[in-house]
Every structure is written in C-alpha cells, then in structure tokens.
Design a protein around this motif. Structure first.
Motif, short mmCIF file in Angstrom:
data_model
loop_
_atom_site.label_atom_id
_atom_site.label_comp_id
_atom_site.label_asym_id
_atom_site.label_seq_id
_atom_site.Cartn_x
_atom_site.Cartn_y
_atom_site.Cartn_z
N THR A 41 0.85 -1.19 0.00
CA THR A 41 0.00 0.00 0.00
C THR A 41 0.88 1.24 0.00
OG1 THR A 41 -0.14 0.02 2.43
CG2 THR A 41 -1.88 -1.17 1.23
N ILE A 42 0.35 2.32 -0.53
CA ILE A 42 1.14 3.54 -0.67
C ILE A 42 0.25 4.76 -0.48
CG2 ILE A 42 0.82 3.48 -3.19
CD1 ILE A 42 3.61 4.76 -3.43
N LYS A 43 0.78 5.76 0.22
CA LYS A 43 0.07 7.02 0.37
C LYS A 43 1.06 8.16 0.49
CE LYS A 43 -0.44 6.79 5.43
NZ LYS A 43 -1.41 6.81 6.55
N ALA A 44 0.61 9.35 0.07
CA ALA A 44 1.43 10.55 0.15
C ALA A 44 0.96 11.40 1.31
CB ALA A 44 1.35 11.34 -1.15
N ASP A 45 1.89 12.07 1.99
CA ASP A 45 1.48 13.01 3.04
C ASP A 45 1.31 14.41 2.44
OD1 ASP A 45 4.01 14.21 2.86
OD2 ASP A 45 4.75 13.34 4.73
N ALA A 46 0.96 15.37 3.27
CA ALA A 46 0.65 16.71 2.78
C ALA A 46 1.86 17.44 2.21
CB ALA A 46 0.04 17.54 3.92
N PHE A 195 8.16 1.94 4.54
CA PHE A 195 9.22 2.54 3.74
C PHE A 195 8.84 3.98 3.44
CE2 PHE A 195 8.94 -1.95 3.06
CZ PHE A 195 10.25 -2.41 3.02
N LEU A 196 9.62 4.91 3.92
CA LEU A 196 9.33 6.33 3.72
C LEU A 196 10.32 6.94 2.73
CD1 LEU A 196 7.72 8.90 4.57
CD2 LEU A 196 9.52 9.28 6.28
N PHE A 197 9.80 7.58 1.70
CA PHE A 197 10.62 8.25 0.69
C PHE A 197 10.43 9.75 0.87
CE2 PHE A 197 9.46 4.07 -0.88
CZ PHE A 197 10.66 3.57 -1.34
N THR A 198 11.49 10.46 1.23
CA THR A 198 11.39 11.86 1.63
C THR A 198 11.95 12.80 0.58
OG1 THR A 198 13.53 11.79 2.79
CG2 THR A 198 11.55 11.26 4.07
N ARG A 199 11.45 14.03 0.61
CA ARG A 199 11.84 15.06 -0.34
C ARG A 199 12.84 16.04 0.28
NH1 ARG A 199 7.27 18.38 -2.12
NH2 ARG A 199 8.70 18.83 -3.85
N ALA A 200 13.59 16.71 -0.58
CA ALA A 200 14.38 17.90 -0.23
C ALA A 200 15.31 17.69 0.95
CB ALA A 200 13.43 19.07 0.03
N GLU A 201 16.00 16.56 0.97
CA GLU A 201 16.99 16.33 2.03
C GLU A 201 18.21 17.22 1.86
OE1 GLU A 201 20.58 14.53 3.89
OE2 GLU A 201 20.17 14.91 1.76
N GLU A 202 18.57 17.49 0.62
CA GLU A 202 19.84 18.16 0.34
C GLU A 202 19.88 19.63 0.77
OE1 GLU A 202 22.34 16.59 -0.32
OE2 GLU A 202 21.78 14.75 -1.38
N VAL A 203 18.74 20.19 1.15
CA VAL A 203 18.74 21.57 1.66
C VAL A 203 18.48 21.59 3.17
CG1 VAL A 203 18.07 22.59 -0.53
CG2 VAL A 203 16.29 21.85 1.05
N GLY A 204 18.63 20.45 3.82
CA GLY A 204 18.45 20.41 5.27
C GLY A 204 17.40 19.43 5.73
N PHE A 205 17.28 18.30 5.04
CA PHE A 205 16.28 17.24 5.30
C PHE A 205 14.91 17.78 5.72
CE2 PHE A 205 18.24 17.48 9.51
CZ PHE A 205 19.59 17.21 9.33
N VAL A 206 14.40 18.73 4.92
CA VAL A 206 13.12 19.34 5.26
C VAL A 206 11.94 18.41 5.02
CG1 VAL A 206 13.95 21.70 4.95
CG2 VAL A 206 12.97 20.49 3.00
N GLY A 207 12.07 17.46 4.07
CA GLY A 207 11.02 16.48 3.88
C GLY A 207 10.86 15.59 5.10
N ALA A 208 11.97 15.16 5.67
CA ALA A 208 11.94 14.33 6.88
C ALA A 208 11.36 15.12 8.05
CB ALA A 208 13.35 13.84 7.21
N LEU A 209 11.72 16.39 8.17
CA LEU A 209 11.17 17.23 9.24
C LEU A 209 9.65 17.35 9.09
CD1 LEU A 209 13.87 20.05 9.29
CD2 LEU A 209 13.58 18.23 10.98
N ALA A 210 9.19 17.52 7.85
CA ALA A 210 7.75 17.61 7.61
C ALA A 210 7.06 16.29 7.95
CB ALA A 210 7.49 17.99 6.16
N ALA A 211 7.71 15.17 7.61
CA ALA A 211 7.12 13.86 7.92
C ALA A 211 6.95 13.67 9.42
CB ALA A 211 7.99 12.76 7.33
N CYS A 212 7.89 14.17 10.20
CA CYS A 212 7.76 14.11 11.66
C CYS A 212 6.62 15.00 12.14
CB CYS A 212 9.07 14.52 12.32
SG CYS A 212 10.44 13.38 12.03
N ARG A 213 6.56 16.22 11.61
CA ARG A 213 5.49 17.14 12.02
C ARG A 213 4.11 16.59 11.66
NH1 ARG A 213 3.03 20.72 8.80
NH2 ARG A 213 4.71 20.63 7.24
#
Length: 383
Positions: A41-46, A195-213
């Motif tokens: 199964t797969i879903k996207a966050d905001a 399995f989490l695939f995150t965006r925009a790590e190269e500018v300060g892992f902001v996708g991962a930060l958003a996933a936590c929020r």
C-alpha cells in the motif's frame, strides 16, 4: 547477489532526473512500481513524502521497522532565459563553488536532455561562504522554467565491482528499498514493514522534518535512515554496508543501533552455516561523521532511530583527486548486502525492544562469575 531484475531496477532508478523540491520523476516511478505489487500500500502526506507499507500474514508486529531514503540529489532548477541560448538556473545542494567553472550540465524536458555548460555563478549570500545560489548556463534548445538540471555525466552503469551514477546519493538507497519491497511482495513469508521516501533532504532534510510534524511515520515504528556517505579511511567500500552509530551532529538511538547489529549478526551466522556460500554477508559499524543525515532529525523529534549507509566515492559529484565533477560510485557487493539486511529487518518476528537481552545476560554473567573474588579482595583496599 543481485538478480537480473534487481540490476535493471537499480539502473533505472539511478538514471532518473531529480533535484531538491523537484523529485516528480522518482515519485512517479515509485508509485507505479508499488501499485503493481500485491500486499503493498502507498500514500502521500501533505508535503509530498511517500509512505509505503508491505504486510504479509495476519500477525502484527508491535514495533515494525520504517526504512527511509531521500529522493533528491544536488541539482539545478531552470528559472528563466537570460538571452538567446542562455538560461538562469537556481542551484540547490552542497557542491563547492570551484567545481562549477565551465562544468557541463544537462536539463530534462519532454523526455529528453538538453546539454549545456555553466558560464557564471552567483553566490548564495544566505548560505555558507562558498555556497552557490544560481548559475547562468549556455544551453541548446528551449528549456522551460521548472525543468530539472543535473551534471552532464553518463547514465548509470555497473562496471566490475562498482556502481556509477550521476546520483548514487540517495537514489541508491531508494533503489535498495524498492528491491526489498519487491522481495517481500514476492515471498509468502510473514512481514510488516514501512518505507518512507522523503523530499528535499539536500537543503536540510526538510522532507523528513515535515514527515515528523505530520506524523507520517507511525509512532510504533523504529526508524532506519538510509544514506550514502563519503568513504572514510576506516569505513571502506567492499567491507559491507555500514551501520551508523552517529553522524557529525549526533549519536543515534543506541538500542535501535544494537538491534540492527543483532539482525546483521544473524545474517553473518547464517552464511557461515552455509559453508559453500560465496559472497558471504558482511557489514560494518562506524561513526560516519562526514556530514549529517535524516536520522539526526528523527532522533531529535522523538523517534527511536539509527542510520545505515553505503560508503560513497566522489561525494556530491566532487572528484577531489581530479578537481572536477565526476560520477558518484558505490560498491555492488555492499549494495546487495544492504538489501539482504533490509529484508531481514522487515521479516523479524521478535520485535525490537529497548533491552538487549543477550548483552544484559553476558554482563550479568561476568559480574556473577567474579563476585566472590571481588568480595574477598575488597579488604585489600583498606590497607
């Protein structure tokens, strides 16, 4: 080792265009790949991060693993034409300014690459002293705003024991996770993994930060952030994938690190028992302090987390030996063992817990073994 389909998957993922905030081609590939597989199964966050779950069997695991990898690589985003044959492009990512001079680049649009060359750069005043903010590129053809630009390097290839690519960081991690998903989906073995695939790590892992929020990662999970990290003198290619005890910014959750090591040791014992097996599983446990990774963010924001990585050559395409842009590369055996490790973590039926029962038992046994001697010699300290 890798089978034919896994090699093809790896080369396809490594050849996809990507840059921070412009990961659409990789996201599209992951969606198509996962939707075609049973039990996935797969879903996207905001914020556009993708969370994939693979579950087989009715039994739920109390503390399942969540493997994470980022989708981007340092790159350009086309901004606007400066004059005929010249394009202004925004740069995002950590590459030192001296590598841009006359460097060859390519922009992807309408399923084809447009090649060009950097003719000037502008420093990023808000960033580090040597950070680049934008570039003017001499380019062939019309390149619309928003097109993804990368260094003009050959498509991904496997040569001898190495995997070469424009972007091993972190598309190699993405490909390894997809291969794990593929193996789990094909198998009848019980598993439960995220399995989490995150965006925009190269500018300060902001996708991962958003996933936590956004609480994208279920709180019940322990997290393993997957990366590539510059090869170090004591962390070499070919010695196996690396279990990271920490990075430049922090030390990761000791209990998660220890748990991942116990799983790796079981793989080592499995291969020793199969005496005829070639290419035995091997791994390393190291402090990879060349930079910071998403595991630091997960730990700081309340998750039990650790990291894994592949030793990387030409980090962010900076070929230090030649002083110019070059393909990144990792070791193919390290990559294959990383997938095996992912699969083993996904199939663990003995749930992750904070205590290492085996280690606690050994420590208690040592104290008990020498308790009598300790007690009968304590009087010597009073003399």
């Amino acid at each position: 080792m890798l089978d034919r389909q896994e090699r093809q998957l790896l080369l396809e993922v490594l050849s996809l265009p990507t840059a921070p905030f412009a990961e659409r081609y990789v996201l599209s590939y992951i969606r198509s790949f996962c939707l075609a597989r049973p039990g996935v199964t797969i879903k996207a966050d905001a914020s556009g991060n993708l969370l994939v779950r693979v579950r087989k069997g009715k039994r739920s695991i109390r503390r399942p693993v969540c493997l994470t990898a980022h989708l981007d690589h340092p790159g350009f985003i086309a901004d606007r034409g400066v004059e005929r044959g010249r394009l202004k492009a925004i740069w995002r990512g950590g590459v030192r300014a001296e590598y841009f001079q006359n460097a060859k680049v390519r922009f992807f649009e309408n399923d084809r690459w447009h090649r060009g060359r950097v003719c000037s750069i502008k420093r990023d005043r808000a960033g580090r002293k040597d950070a680049v903010g934008s570039a003017v590129v001499e380019i062939s053809g019309e390149v619309p705003p928003g097109s993804i630009g990368m260094w003009d390097l050959p498509d991904a290839a496997i040569r001898s024991s190495r995997i070469y690519s424009r972007a091993c960081d972190d598309l190699a991690g993405v490909a390894a996770m997809l291969s794990c998903i593929q193996r789990l989906s094909r198998s009848r073995a019980v598993c439960d993994a995220y399995f989490l695939f995150t965006r925009a790590e190269e500018v300060g892992f902001v996708g991962a930060l958003a996933a936590c929020r956004l609480r994208t990662i279920p709180r019940k999970c322990f997290v393993v952030a997957v990366e590539t990290s510059s090869e170090l003198i004591n962390a070499r290619m070919g010695d196996g994938p690396i279990l990271r005890v920490g990075d430049r910014s922090s030390v990761f959750s000791p209990a998660v690190t220890a748990y991942c090591q116990r799983v790796a040791e079981r793989l080592v014992r499995r291969d020793i028992a199969k005496k005829g097996r070639s290419n035995r599983f091997c791994y390393q446990r190291k402090l990879m302090d060349g930079g910071s990774c998403e595991a630091t963010a997960y730990c700081q924001l309340g998750y039990d987390a650790t990291g894994m990585c592949l030793a990387l050559g030409n980090y962010h395409n900076m070929d230090v030996r030649r002083g110019k842009i070059g393909s990144e590369y990792v070791n193919v055996h390290d990559y294959a063992d990383l997938i095996d490790w992912f699969v083993a973590l996904s199939r663990q039926q003995k749930a992750y817990n904070v205590e290492d029962e085996g280690l606690l038992g050994r420590l208690s046994g040592l104290e008990e073994q020498y308790r009598t001697l300790l007690d009968c010699t304590k009087g010597q300290l009073d003399d």
